[in-house]
Design an enzyme around this catalytic site. Sequence first.
Site, PDB file in Angstrom:
ATOM      1  N   CYS A 106     -10.150  16.699  29.470  1.00 55.49           N
ATOM      2  CA  CYS A 106     -11.463  16.326  28.430  1.00 55.49           C
ATOM      3  C   CYS A 106     -12.190  15.314  29.282  1.00 55.49           C
ATOM      4  O   CYS A 106     -13.071  15.789  30.152  1.00 55.49           O
ATOM      5  CB  CYS A 106     -10.932  15.670  27.124  1.00 55.49           C
ATOM      6  SG  CYS A 106     -11.910  16.057  25.875  1.00 55.49           S
ATOM      7  N   LEU A 107     -12.346  14.081  28.897  1.00 57.95           N
ATOM      8  CA  LEU A 107     -13.428  13.187  29.459  1.00 57.95           C
ATOM      9  C   LEU A 107     -12.922  13.208  30.968  1.00 57.95           C
ATOM     10  O   LEU A 107     -13.878  13.108  31.798  1.00 57.95           O
ATOM     11  CB  LEU A 107     -13.200  11.823  28.866  1.00 57.95           C
ATOM     12  CG  LEU A 107     -14.021  10.947  29.583  1.00 57.95           C
ATOM     13  CD1 LEU A 107     -15.460  10.894  29.180  1.00 57.95           C
ATOM     14  CD2 LEU A 107     -13.638   9.494  29.195  1.00 57.95           C
ATOM     15  N   GLY A 108     -11.713  13.319  31.228  1.00 54.45           N
ATOM     16  CA  GLY A 108     -11.304  13.560  32.787  1.00 54.45           C
ATOM     17  C   GLY A 108     -11.833  14.733  33.478  1.00 54.45           C
ATOM     18  O   GLY A 108     -12.007  14.489  34.792  1.00 54.45           O
ATOM     19  N   MET A 109     -12.173  15.840  32.660  1.00 58.07           N
ATOM     20  CA  MET A 109     -12.898  16.837  33.406  1.00 58.07           C
ATOM     21  C   MET A 109     -14.212  16.639  33.396  1.00 58.07           C
ATOM     22  O   MET A 109     -15.006  16.975  34.724  1.00 58.07           O
ATOM     23  CB  MET A 109     -12.719  17.959  32.387  1.00 58.07           C
ATOM     24  CG  MET A 109     -13.848  19.095  32.882  1.00 58.07           C
ATOM     25  SD  MET A 109     -13.740  20.714  31.643  1.00 58.07           S
ATOM     26  CE  MET A 109     -15.197  21.589  32.188  1.00 58.07           C
ATOM     27  N   THR A 162      24.338  -6.867   8.704  1.00 54.09           N
ATOM     28  CA  THR A 162      24.014  -5.755   8.015  1.00 54.09           C
ATOM     29  C   THR A 162      23.016  -6.225   6.880  1.00 54.09           C
ATOM     30  O   THR A 162      22.836  -5.505   6.138  1.00 54.09           O
ATOM     31  CB  THR A 162      25.228  -5.445   7.328  1.00 54.09           C
ATOM     32  OG1 THR A 162      26.012  -6.208   6.607  1.00 54.09           O
ATOM     33  CG2 THR A 162      26.329  -4.931   8.290  1.00 54.09           C
ATOM     34  N   HIS A 218      -6.930  19.908  25.313  1.00 53.57           N
ATOM     35  CA  HIS A 218      -5.785  18.896  25.414  1.00 53.57           C
ATOM     36  C   HIS A 218      -4.723  19.789  25.590  1.00 53.57           C
ATOM     37  O   HIS A 218      -4.081  20.013  24.573  1.00 53.57           O
ATOM     38  CB  HIS A 218      -5.673  17.850  24.296  1.00 53.57           C
ATOM     39  CG  HIS A 218      -6.899  17.153  24.343  1.00 53.57           C
ATOM     40  ND1 HIS A 218      -6.957  15.707  24.940  1.00 53.57           N
ATOM     41  CD2 HIS A 218      -8.279  17.191  23.739  1.00 53.57           C
ATOM     42  CE1 HIS A 218      -8.060  15.056  24.744  1.00 53.57           C
ATOM     43  NE2 HIS A 218      -8.800  15.964  24.143  1.00 53.57           N
ATOM     44  N   GLU A 238      -1.785  18.868  26.608  1.00 46.35           N
ATOM     45  CA  GLU A 238      -0.943  18.043  26.334  1.00 46.35           C
ATOM     46  C   GLU A 238      -0.210  18.194  25.029  1.00 46.35           C
ATOM     47  O   GLU A 238       1.015  18.052  24.806  1.00 46.35           O
ATOM     48  CB  GLU A 238      -1.045  16.727  26.715  1.00 46.35           C
ATOM     49  CG  GLU A 238      -1.672  15.981  25.876  1.00 46.35           C
ATOM     50  CD  GLU A 238      -3.262  16.121  26.175  1.00 46.35           C
ATOM     51  OE1 GLU A 238      -3.655  16.861  26.792  1.00 46.35           O
ATOM     52  OE2 GLU A 238      -4.234  15.340  25.437  1.00 46.35           O
ATOM     53  N   ARG A 245     -17.044  15.656  21.559  1.00 48.41           N
ATOM     54  CA  ARG A 245     -18.361  15.930  21.018  1.00 48.41           C
ATOM     55  C   ARG A 245     -19.333  16.258  22.403  1.00 48.41           C
ATOM     56  O   ARG A 245     -20.345  16.545  22.126  1.00 48.41           O
ATOM     57  CB  ARG A 245     -18.809  14.548  20.445  1.00 48.41           C
ATOM     58  CG  ARG A 245     -19.928  14.439  19.697  1.00 48.41           C
ATOM     59  CD  ARG A 245     -19.924  13.038  19.149  1.00 48.41           C
ATOM     60  NE  ARG A 245     -19.266  13.146  17.764  1.00 48.41           N
ATOM     61  CZ  ARG A 245     -18.161  12.258  17.263  1.00 48.41           C
ATOM     62  NH1 ARG A 245     -18.075  11.459  18.251  1.00 48.41           N
ATOM     63  NH2 ARG A 245     -17.704  12.342  16.231  1.00 48.41           N
ATOM     64  N   GLU A 287       0.548  -1.157   0.106  1.00 51.67           N
ATOM     65  CA  GLU A 287      -0.031  -0.071   0.050  1.00 51.67           C
ATOM     66  C   GLU A 287       0.710   1.207  -0.116  1.00 51.67           C
ATOM     67  O   GLU A 287       0.330   2.380  -0.133  1.00 51.67           O
ATOM     68  CB  GLU A 287      -1.043  -0.011   1.087  1.00 51.67           C
ATOM     69  CG  GLU A 287      -0.533  -0.367   2.352  1.00 51.67           C
ATOM     70  CD  GLU A 287      -1.690  -0.274   3.609  1.00 51.67           C
ATOM     71  OE1 GLU A 287      -2.576  -0.362   3.172  1.00 51.67           O
ATOM     72  OE2 GLU A 287      -0.984  -0.341   4.567  1.00 51.67           O
TER      73      GLU A 287
END
Length: 547
Positions: A380-383, A187, A519, A521, A474, A148
């Site tokens: 985020c979700l932690g808040m 190698t 975020h 971070e 979201r 690919e």
Amino acid sequence: MARFIFITGGVVSSLGKGLTSAALGALLQARGFSVRLRKLDPYLNVDPGTMSPFEHGEVFVTDDGAETDLDLGHYERFTGVAARATDSVSSGRIYSNVLEKERRGDYLGKTIQVIPHVTNEIKDFIRIGEDEVDFMLCEIGGTVGDIEALPFFEAIRQFSQEKPRGQCLFMHLTLIPYLAAAGELKTKPTQHSVKELRTIGIAPDVLVCRSEHPIPQKEREKIALFCNVRPDNVIPAYDLNSIYEAPLALHREGLDQAILDAFAISPAPKPDLTRWEDVAERIEHPEGEVKVAIVGKYTRLEDAYKSIKEALTHGGIANRVKVKVEWVDSELFESEDPAPHLEGFHAILVPGGFGERGTEGKIRAARYAREKKIPYLGICLGMQMAVIEAARNVAGIAAAGSEEFDHEAGRRRFEPVVYHLKEWVQGNRTVKRRADDDKGGTMRLGAYTAVLKEGSKVAEIYGATEIEERHRHRYEVDTKYRDQLEEKGLIFSGMSPDGRLPEIVEWQDHPWFIGVQFHPELKSKPFDPHPLFRDFIRAAIETSRLV
Ligand code: GLN
């Protein structure tokens, strides 16, 4: 006009191509050049936004709202250059563009083929903004030989032919394995990998050879001879204690010099490596250690929280301590006391996440941190979990929960303290969403401004009352509950400029308990640690002194 460096990998995956590219970017910057780094990924997803962290690790979000490969995080952390949507592309995106053009009739009746239509689309992508920088570094995901990835290899081959001689360079990363039984470095895999590249028309100029053992000069010469590169352009890359030592280590091995020589840039500007020397010195000589628990559901795969782990390290660099991160699976205490799992940590971080699994454990972790006065950073979700915890256990809203989990379960069980966000303001337009929208690219994504409350802990930490941070969510905390929660001491200390979306909450009577909807971070760098992480680690050090 930019010079182009194409970075490919061979022998095995996970050699650290992204890191090596990022470190090279940093070295070119140290020589006074401007750089931009790009990632071209062969998979067929249009972007990694819809992929599980188990598949692809963290999704790195750019200021302009693209969901991209986690290597862009490395690029930003090493160069400080903010990545853009146009720095990450996948086969899926390329094919989707080509097919869209075909449907529109742009190809005027032609038969659409990989060469030239797909390769042209790739080349157009590589060219974006080529006049803006001195060096454009393009990393091709995957390994030479992958079916690919072929259109990408073909495209960069064509590209180098179209540019004037000396404007493009190919750097190939390989592995030199050590056979303990034979007591030898081997190698041959590198030779085969280069042979594979040359079969498709690409002759690498520089080889970066990963090895766990020193590669003697004799072996370097052998690699050079058999792979048709100059001996000085065979650069060993050994394992390091910290990834942030990579720029210095690769410089010592002559990588940046080899690159500049290959481009015939002479005399080469002298590098200023003080930024990296300072970072390395701080990492090598910590004055203490703190233990931080990351309480999440994807704990089996550290890559899922790559940027958080790095940002914590940066917080440690800022405070001259080693940050020992442990991953704690929140599913272990969905319906029991988390204390046995969380005792001994100096701080608790609950990161972003999706779906209900593990959330009751995260809510318990937030409660533990609040009651025990342990520093807590909820991202985020932690808040959202921290707010639900406050609503349930402090404000008396027993059924508080998130609409996300009700949607997932297909029935209403919770009072939606966190609700599905369907409308928000971006600049001067209103973005609208529907419950049945596609999943890909429909979240509130990218940089948004937050206004911080004067006198709040976060305003003090940031030293500002207006900030810009990156988002990917979201769902959102409902302001309907604001008064009720603030009355109990959970202050909404950061809001969107229109006052409608809570961006930050903090407990008033707690040494350090902050939840952020964004975020932080993603914007932290080793040489410029994010204020929230810097202060979170400072608070963890204080906790460590109490026990
Ligand atoms: N699942 C939550 C939401 O969509 C949190 C997202 C996150 O943590 N990145 O709002």
